[in-house]
Design an enzyme around this catalytic site. Sequence first.
Site, short mmCIF file in Angstrom:
data_model
loop_
_atom_site.label_atom_id
_atom_site.label_comp_id
_atom_site.label_asym_id
_atom_site.label_seq_id
_atom_site.Cartn_x
_atom_site.Cartn_y
_atom_site.Cartn_z
N ASP A 114 -43.06 10.61 -19.76
CA ASP A 114 -42.64 9.88 -20.97
C ASP A 114 -41.13 9.97 -21.14
OD1 ASP A 114 -45.29 9.54 -21.57
OD2 ASP A 114 -45.37 11.26 -22.93
N1 URA Z 1 -48.32 14.20 -20.64
C1 URA Z 1 -47.60 13.63 -21.64
O1 URA Z 1 -48.03 13.55 -22.77
N2 URA Z 1 -46.39 13.16 -21.32
C2 URA Z 1 -45.85 13.23 -20.09
O2 URA Z 1 -44.74 12.78 -19.88
C3 URA Z 1 -46.61 13.81 -19.08
C4 URA Z 1 -47.85 14.29 -19.38
#
Ligand code: URA
Length: 240
Positions: A114
């Site tokens: 993310d």
């Molecule tokens: N889980 C999440 O919530 N975000 C990420 O970037 C990776 C795994």
Amino acid sequence: MVTGEGKRPLKTLERVLSKAGICSRTEARSFIGAGRVTVNGRVIRTPDHWVDLGRDRVALDEEPVRLKDRDDLYIVLNKPKGYITTYKDPEGRPTVYELVKDLGEWVVPVGRLDQDTTGLLMMTNDTQFAELMTNPDHKIPKTYLIKASTLLTDEQLDMLRNGVELNDGPTRPAKVTRVRDSGKYTHFELTISEGRNRQVRRMVEAIGSKVLKLVRVQIGKLKLEGLEIGKWRRISPSEL
Ligand code: URA
């Protein structure tokens, strides 16, 4: 593989086709088995047939196949906060591609992080490897360090261990280690073998807390090993 004499690169016929970006290796095997592939004008039905990239002519359905003599490239990037894991962002936000410009080779991310997540992101020009790594059936473990917005009880951590119910189904059992409680926050490590969208954030929400900070620290055996934030390094074959 290279030949001793003249150091000419050799690849199997099945790999030549998949590397040329025409098809997957499974499809290549079926095309070869069906007699659709020739080497120097002769139909070859053996996927393991060695092809000399410097000399042989390969064709699929009589169309010449451009042979690629390029090495597979695997890198690890320490992704900073604020970068998105995509090639182009319509909103103009910075992307991880800006951080690997100096690589001089087209690579794809192995899964996603993310925008606000930092840490270990693999990238490669080997798209089949990327698919293999992100296929949930292969259960590749991924470890995250998390700062939760509240203090978490042992019962809450147990819920994560056993699996929580998300809107796209229950999560698989996970490994959870409390790292420390500081003031109002719990820091803990979570290892999951799936990679659903925003999974870690949603898991923490499912136990009544929120993620304040999320860092991916490990995939399989691969770690950042002191890599500076925003920098990348090549992954050695032994790490793979
Ligand atoms: N889980 C999440 O919530 N975000 C990420 O970037 C990776 C795994």
